[in-house]
Design an enzyme around this catalytic site. Structure first.
Site, short mmCIF file in Angstrom:
data_model
loop_
_atom_site.label_atom_id
_atom_site.label_comp_id
_atom_site.label_asym_id
_atom_site.label_seq_id
_atom_site.Cartn_x
_atom_site.Cartn_y
_atom_site.Cartn_z
N LEU A 230 0.86 -1.19 0.00
CA LEU A 230 0.00 0.00 0.00
C LEU A 230 0.89 1.23 0.00
CD1 LEU A 230 -3.26 0.65 1.89
CD2 LEU A 230 -1.42 2.32 2.12
N GLY B 242 -0.26 8.77 -0.99
CA GLY B 242 0.17 9.99 -1.66
C GLY B 242 0.72 9.75 -3.06
N SER C 41 -0.69 10.69 -6.15
CA SER C 41 -1.25 11.47 -7.26
C SER C 41 -0.16 12.14 -8.09
CB SER C 41 -2.24 12.52 -6.75
OG SER C 41 -1.60 13.44 -5.88
N SER D 12 12.61 13.14 4.57
CA SER D 12 13.27 14.20 3.83
C SER D 12 14.59 14.46 4.53
CB SER D 12 12.41 15.48 3.87
OG SER D 12 13.13 16.61 3.44
N GLY E 17 4.48 13.09 -8.30
CA GLY E 17 5.82 13.04 -7.74
C GLY E 17 6.32 11.68 -7.33
N ILE E 18 6.94 11.63 -6.16
CA ILE E 18 7.57 10.41 -5.67
C ILE E 18 6.56 9.28 -5.52
CG2 ILE E 18 8.75 9.39 -3.68
CD1 ILE E 18 10.08 12.14 -3.24
N GLY E 19 5.39 9.57 -4.99
CA GLY E 19 4.39 8.53 -4.78
C GLY E 19 3.93 7.92 -6.09
N TYR F 284 7.12 22.13 8.68
CA TYR F 284 7.37 20.93 7.87
C TYR F 284 8.50 20.11 8.49
CZ TYR F 284 8.69 18.08 3.84
OH TYR F 284 9.01 17.03 3.00
#
Length: 286
Positions: free
Chosen positions: A10, A13, A15, A141, A17-19, A154
Site C-alpha cells: 500500500l 500519496g 497522485s 526528507s 511526484g515520488i508517490g 514541515y
C-alpha cells in the site's frame, strides 16, 4: 517476508511526484500495488503513467488524516488479498512560511498529514505486517534531519516522523518487521515554475523585516531544485524499491550522494553549530 504469493504493498500519496513514480515502479517489479490518494479526481496522471508503463494499479481514495478511512482501506485490502506485505508512507504536504504569519490551524493541519497520518497508517497496518513479516518504508526528507529556514513546521513534522520510526525500528525488528526511513534531498517538482507564488505565500502576512531573508532563501532554493541539481521522482522511486527488496535494509537511507553529505553534517554535529552555520547562509542579507 514470508508470503510466497504475490506481495501486496500500500502506497500513500500517489497522485504526483515520488508517490506516483513509486507506485508504478513497484507494480512493474511485480508487486500488487494499492495506490492511494486523498482525491481520486487527481488520479489521471497516475493512470496515464501506469498505462505508459504497461502495469496495473489498484487506485483507491485514502485520506491519511481520517482514521475511519485508514482502517476501512487497510481492512478492505486484507479482506480482498488476505495479507499486506509492505506500506510506503509517502503522503505529505509542505508548510512554507514565516511562523509569525502562520495560523495555529495551519500548523496543526501540517502535523496531521505529515506526522499523525503516518502514525495512523503505520499503527493500523502493523498487525498485518507482523503476520507477513513485512516492511514499513517512510519517505521523510533531509528536512527530517536538518532544520531549514521558513520550513519550521514541515521540518518539525519530519523530525517527529524520524523519531517515531527510529524508536519503532528495534521493536519491530525483533518481531520480523523492517522499518526504514528514506530521505530525499531536492526532487524536481513544480517549485521553480511556482516560485513567484511561493514568494507571495511567504510574504503574505509577514513583517517586512523578513523580506530580504525570504528572497535569499528562494534564490538558493531555486538553484537547489534546478534540473541537474535535483533528482527526479523516478530516481527516488528506484531507491525506495531497492530498499523495499533488500535482504536487510538500513534504517536510514538517503537517495543521493548530495542528500548523504547534507544529512552527515547534522549526524556528526554534536553542538548544532555546523547546521546552524550552514543554514544561516541561506538567509544572509548582507
Amino acid at each position: 517476508m514470508t508470503n510466497t504469493s504475490t506481495p501486496v504493498v500500500l502506497v500513500t500519496g500517489t497522485s504526483t511526484g515520488i508517490g506516483l513514480s513509486t507506485a508504478v515502479a513497484l507494480a512493474d517489479a511485480g508487486w500488487t500495488t494499492i495506490a492511494t490518494m486523498r482525491d481520486l479526481g487527481k488520479a489521471d496522471a497516475l493512470r496515464s503513467a501506469a498505462s505508459e508503463a504497461g502495469v496495473a494499479l489498484d487506485i483507491r481514495s485514502l485520506d491519511v488524516t481520517d482514521h475511519d478511512d485508514v482502517t476501512s482501506v487497510i481492512g478492505a485490502v486484507i479482506a480482498e488479498h488476505g495479507h499486506l506485505d509492505a506500506v510506503i508512507n509517502n503522503a505529505g504536504a509542505g508548510a512554507l512560511g514565516t511562523i509569525e504569519a502562520m495560523s495555529l490551524d495551519r500548523v496543526r493541519a501540517a502535523m496531521e498529514v505529515n506526522f499523525f497520518g503516518v502514525v495512523d497508517v503505520t499503527k493500523t497496518a502493523l498487525p498485518h505486517l507482523r503476520a507477513s513479516r513485512g516492511r514499513v518504508v517512510t519517505v521523510t526528507s533531509v528536512g527530517g534531519v536538518v532544520g531549514q529556514p521558513f520550513n519550521e513546521v514541515y521540518c518539525a513534522a519530519k523530525f517527529a516522523v524520524e523519531g517515531f520510526m527510529e524508536s519503532l525500528h528495534p521493536v519491530m525488528k525483533n518481531l520480523g518487521v523492517a522499518v526504514t526511513v528514506v530521505e530525499p534531498g531536492p526532487v524536481m517538482t513544480e517549485f521553480v515554475a511556482n516560485s513567484d507564488a511561493d514568494r507571495e505565500a511567504l510574504v503574505t502576512g509577514a513583517d517586512e523585516v523578513y523580506l530580504p531573508a525570504i528572497d535569499s532563501y528562494l534564490a538558493r532554493t531555486r538553484q537547489a531544485f534546478a534540473p541537474g541539481n535535483a533528482q527526479t521522482p523516478d530516481d527516488v522511486a528506484a531507491v525506495i524499491l531497492a530498499t523495499l527488496t533488500a535482504d536487510d535494509p538500513a534504517f536510514r537511507v538517503q537517495t543521493s550522494a548530495a542528500a548523504t553529505g547534507f544529512t552527515a553534517i547534522k549526524l556528526k554535529d554534536l553542538d548544532g553549530s555546523a547546521v546552524t552555520g550552514l543554514t544561516a547562509g541561506w538567509v544572509a542579507t548582507a
